[in-house]
Structures are given as C-alpha cells and as structure tokens.
Design a protein around this motif. Structure first.
Motif, PDB file in Angstrom:
ATOM      1  N   SER A 153       0.854  -1.195   0.000  1.00 35.93           N
ATOM      2  CA  SER A 153       0.000   0.000   0.000  1.00 35.93           C
ATOM      3  C   SER A 153       0.883   1.235   0.000  1.00 35.93           C
ATOM      4  O   SER A 153       1.580   1.509   0.975  1.00 35.93           O
ATOM      5  N   VAL A 154       0.839   1.974  -1.108  1.00 33.32           N
ATOM      6  CA  VAL A 154       1.655   3.185  -1.247  1.00 33.32           C
ATOM      7  C   VAL A 154       0.768   4.331  -1.727  1.00 33.32           C
ATOM      8  O   VAL A 154       1.215   5.207  -2.459  1.00 33.32           O
ATOM      9  N   ASN A 155      -0.514   4.311  -1.336  1.00 33.86           N
ATOM     10  CA  ASN A 155      -1.397   5.362  -1.828  1.00 33.86           C
ATOM     11  C   ASN A 155      -1.109   6.701  -1.158  1.00 33.86           C
ATOM     12  O   ASN A 155      -0.493   6.776  -0.101  1.00 33.86           O
ATOM     13  N   SER A 156      -1.525   7.762  -1.824  1.00 29.19           N
ATOM     14  CA  SER A 156      -1.375   9.130  -1.308  1.00 29.19           C
ATOM     15  C   SER A 156       0.095   9.493  -1.106  1.00 29.19           C
ATOM     16  O   SER A 156       0.518   9.900  -0.018  1.00 29.19           O
ATOM     17  N   ASN A 157       0.870   9.326  -2.175  1.00 29.59           N
ATOM     18  CA  ASN A 157       2.268   9.737  -2.193  1.00 29.59           C
ATOM     19  C   ASN A 157       2.514  10.567  -3.454  1.00 29.59           C
ATOM     20  O   ASN A 157       1.579  11.121  -4.020  1.00 29.59           O
ATOM     21  N   LYS A 158       3.764  10.622  -3.897  1.00 31.06           N
ATOM     22  CA  LYS A 158       4.107  11.394  -5.099  1.00 31.06           C
ATOM     23  C   LYS A 158       4.815  10.515  -6.121  1.00 31.06           C
ATOM     24  O   LYS A 158       5.683  10.971  -6.865  1.00 31.06           O
ATOM     25  N   LEU A 159       4.427   9.250  -6.163  1.00 28.62           N
ATOM     26  CA  LEU A 159       5.085   8.301  -7.062  1.00 28.62           C
ATOM     27  C   LEU A 159       4.765   8.611  -8.520  1.00 28.62           C
ATOM     28  O   LEU A 159       3.609   8.756  -8.897  1.00 28.62           O
ATOM     29  N   LEU A 179      -4.029   7.722  -5.814  1.00 26.91           N
ATOM     30  CA  LEU A 179      -3.652   9.051  -5.326  1.00 26.91           C
ATOM     31  C   LEU A 179      -2.141   9.265  -5.367  1.00 26.91           C
ATOM     32  O   LEU A 179      -1.504   9.579  -4.371  1.00 26.91           O
ATOM     33  N   ASN A 180      -1.566   9.039  -6.536  1.00 28.45           N
ATOM     34  CA  ASN A 180      -0.171   9.349  -6.788  1.00 28.45           C
ATOM     35  C   ASN A 180      -0.093  10.170  -8.073  1.00 28.45           C
ATOM     36  O   ASN A 180      -1.088  10.761  -8.492  1.00 28.45           O
ATOM     37  N   CYS A 181       1.085  10.176  -8.688  1.00 36.74           N
ATOM     38  CA  CYS A 181       1.261  10.876  -9.969  1.00 36.74           C
ATOM     39  C   CYS A 181       1.750   9.887 -11.020  1.00 36.74           C
ATOM     40  O   CYS A 181       2.575  10.223 -11.870  1.00 36.74           O
ATOM     41  N   LEU A 182       1.245   8.652 -10.947  1.00 39.34           N
ATOM     42  CA  LEU A 182       1.712   7.597 -11.850  1.00 39.34           C
ATOM     43  C   LEU A 182       1.438   7.947 -13.306  1.00 39.34           C
ATOM     44  O   LEU A 182       0.316   8.283 -13.670  1.00 39.34           O
ATOM     45  N   ARG A 183       2.473   7.836 -14.115  1.00 38.93           N
ATOM     46  CA  ARG A 183       2.347   8.094 -15.556  1.00 38.93           C
ATOM     47  C   ARG A 183       2.187   6.792 -16.334  1.00 38.93           C
ATOM     48  O   ARG A 183       1.720   6.797 -17.467  1.00 38.93           O
TER      49      ARG A 183
END
Length: 346
Positions: A153-159, A179-183
């Motif tokens: 679980s790595v939600n709500s980060n800037k990944l 809720l990250n910045c996954l491209r």
C-alpha cells in the motif's frame, strides 16, 4: 557404520528429551513481548526496560517521533510487527534491514521521502503500508527481494512510476497505488499471478495508458481505474476471467464508450474480447500477446477462458461500478490494518 549409528541415535531421542525441547520452545515463545507505546505524545523514545530482542510486536504509532534510532531497530531481532505510523518521520533507519523476521511494517502518515534500500533485506515482509507520505519513488530492485510481500500500500504519495521489479512480486495479492502521480505501470505484469486487487485510481491527468499485460493477471478480482486520463482500455482486460469488479468512472473513455460501460461488466468484457479478435494492432505484436495469453490460460478462441460461453454465464450477476463501493474503499483504506493503534496488537 559407526557414523550411521550416530545419525540413527540422533533421530530417535528418548521421549523425555523431546518433551524438554518442546517445553523450551514454548517458554521461548512466551518470553516474546508485545510493547504498545502508541498515542503517548512521545518526542523521543524512553530507554527500554527490557531486552529489545524479546519484543515481537512494537507499536510506536500516533506520537511525535522525528526519528527512529539506528541502534533501536538493530536490536529488534525478533520483531514481527512494527508500527511507526502517524509520527513526524522523514526517513527510516538503515538498520531496518536487520529485521529478518519482520512480517508487517506500517510507516503510514509520516513525511518519508524515500525508503532505505536496506528494506530489501526484510525478506519475511508480507505487508508494507507506506500510505500518506512523500515518496517520489521506491527502491529500484525492491521487487526482486521482497518475495513474500502480499500487500503493498503506497497510496497518497508522489510516485511517478513503480519500479519495473514490482512485476516480480509473485506473492502479491493487493497493490494499492491510488492518489499518486503515476504516468505508467510496469510493462511486464504477468508475473503477478496471485494479484487479486489492483487500485491505481486517482492518478488523474498523469495516467493515460495501461500495459497490455494487464490481461495476464490471472487472479485479478477487482480493478479500480477510476479518475485517471484513460481513453482506451487494453482489449486484453476482456480475458480477465475472474474479474468481478471494474471501476472506470472519471476517465475520458472512448473505447469502450460510456454507453457500453453502463450496460455492465459482462457487456464490457464481451466488447473487449471481441476487439481482441478483430484488433488492428500490428500482427506481430498481436500474435505475441495471443501466444502469451493462451499459454497463461486467460484466452482461447472459443470464448473468454474455458468452454464457450462459460465466462459470460458466470458474469451475469456481476456489475461494473464507476467508483469503488464503500466496502471496497474500506478494504484498501490505510486504516484497515491499523485502525485502532491501541488494539492493533491485541
């Protein structure tokens, strides 16, 4: 002959010795402690009054800790559950790699910008909760090492991306990266044969495409793609024969259109499966994917996995949700495993 007799004697110990050994094991287990220091407004850790090697579960959540001393984690040799969630941590100690028995690690709701590479040495780790931090990336080779990880679980980060090694987490059942910045997602997802829940929702305008290999996630039950910038779903999704929930709301979908989506999951699957058969993609690439899917058992020419029509009969009672239901969101909530810090180790 004498050597063989010695071995034989070793394997047939007197009952009294066996009982004594079992009793010693039981006493050793009883000596392991649960320490709960959660919610005590601690700025620093008090000097422990017991041997740290006797602690199996340590709860330091909901304090004001700005660091975890290297010397502390280095001595937690038997800890299996470590909760340092909801503190002021900006990093984790490198000595976390000493925790060879660690199964559950919660570092959620801190200010952590990166995980130390030494976390790869925690090879017994089954659950990692790093939600609500400031992570911009994960260690590159983490997937090659944490072979027992079942929940990430790595939600709500800037990944911005997940390392390609993520696709080697063969024990993984839940991957929550919303809720990250996954491209993009890693191309080679087919090794995640046990993955049941994949949530990459709310990466908003960043996430525009999905890899075709998503159709090789044999065990996938729930797929949440809501609130991204996806215009076309990979046709391979039509081969996910165990899928029970698909959430696509909040995307500028063109293929399939929202008219198709609104008719339910079984219609979407039939549409995508049909598209796979009549796809205009390059013949070489299409043949390569077809071979992979047939090999993995997700696709055959008669229908969506297995006998003709079998998949669709099974899907009649399933539906597609624009947004994951409250129950589903609750399951992936960072509070699921650590909802009540004081009781989480009971």
């Amino acid at each position: 002959m004498h050597h063989l007799q010695q071995l034989h004697h070793h394997h047939h110990q007197p009952p009294m010795m066996m009982k004594k050994r079992e009793r010693n094991k039981g006493m050793e287990k009883e000596r392991l402690q649960v320490m709960d220091l959660s919610g005590m407004a601690l700025d620093s850790l008090p000097k422990p009054s017991l041997d740290l090697a006797t602690i199996s579960k340590l709860n330091l959540s909901n304090n004001n800790l700005q660091e975890i001393p290297e010397s502390l984690t280095a001595r937690l040799l038997n800890v299996e559950v470590l909760d340092v969630g909801s503190n002021q941590l900006k990093s984790l100690p490198n000595s976390i790699g000493c925790l060879s028995k660690l199964k559950v690690l919660n570092v959620s709701a801190n200010f952590i910008q990166f995980l130390p590479k030494t976390i790869e040495n925690c090879r017994a780790l089954e659950e990692l909760n790093a939600n609500f931090n400031k992570l911009s990336k994960l260690p590159d080779t983490v997937g090659f090492e944490l072979i027992n990880l079942k929940k990430l679980s790595v939600n709500s980060n800037k990944l911005v991306f997940l390392p390609s090694s993520t696709s080697h987490l063969t024990s993984l059942k839940v991957l929550d990266a919303r809720l990250n910045c996954l491209r993009e997602l890693p191309e080679d997802l087919e090794n995640l044969v046990n993955l049941e829940t994949l949530n990459v929702s709310q990466n908003f305008h960043y996430l525009e495409t999905l890899p075709y290999s998503i159709g090789l996630l044999l065990s996938l039950l729930e797929l949440d793609l809501s609130y991204n910038n996806i215009k076309t779903l990979p046709h391979s999704i039509g081969c996910l024969k165990n899928l029970k929930k698909l959430s696509v709301e909040g995307n500028p979908l063109v293929c399939p259109s929202m008219e198709v989506v609104e008719q339910g999951l079984h219609v979407v699957m039939e549409y995508l499966h049909h598209k796979m058969n009549s796809s205009d993609q390059r013949p070489t690439k299409k043949r390569w994917w077809m071979m992979k899917m047939v090999k993995c058992g997700t696709f055959d020419k008669q229908g969506r996995g297995g006998k003709r029509g079998e998949g669709y009969n099974m899907l009649k009672h399933q539906n597609i949700n624009g947004l994951a239901s409250p129950g589903f969101m609750g399951m992936l909530s960072p509070l699921r495993f650590f909802s009540s810090p004081r009781n989480s180790f009971s």
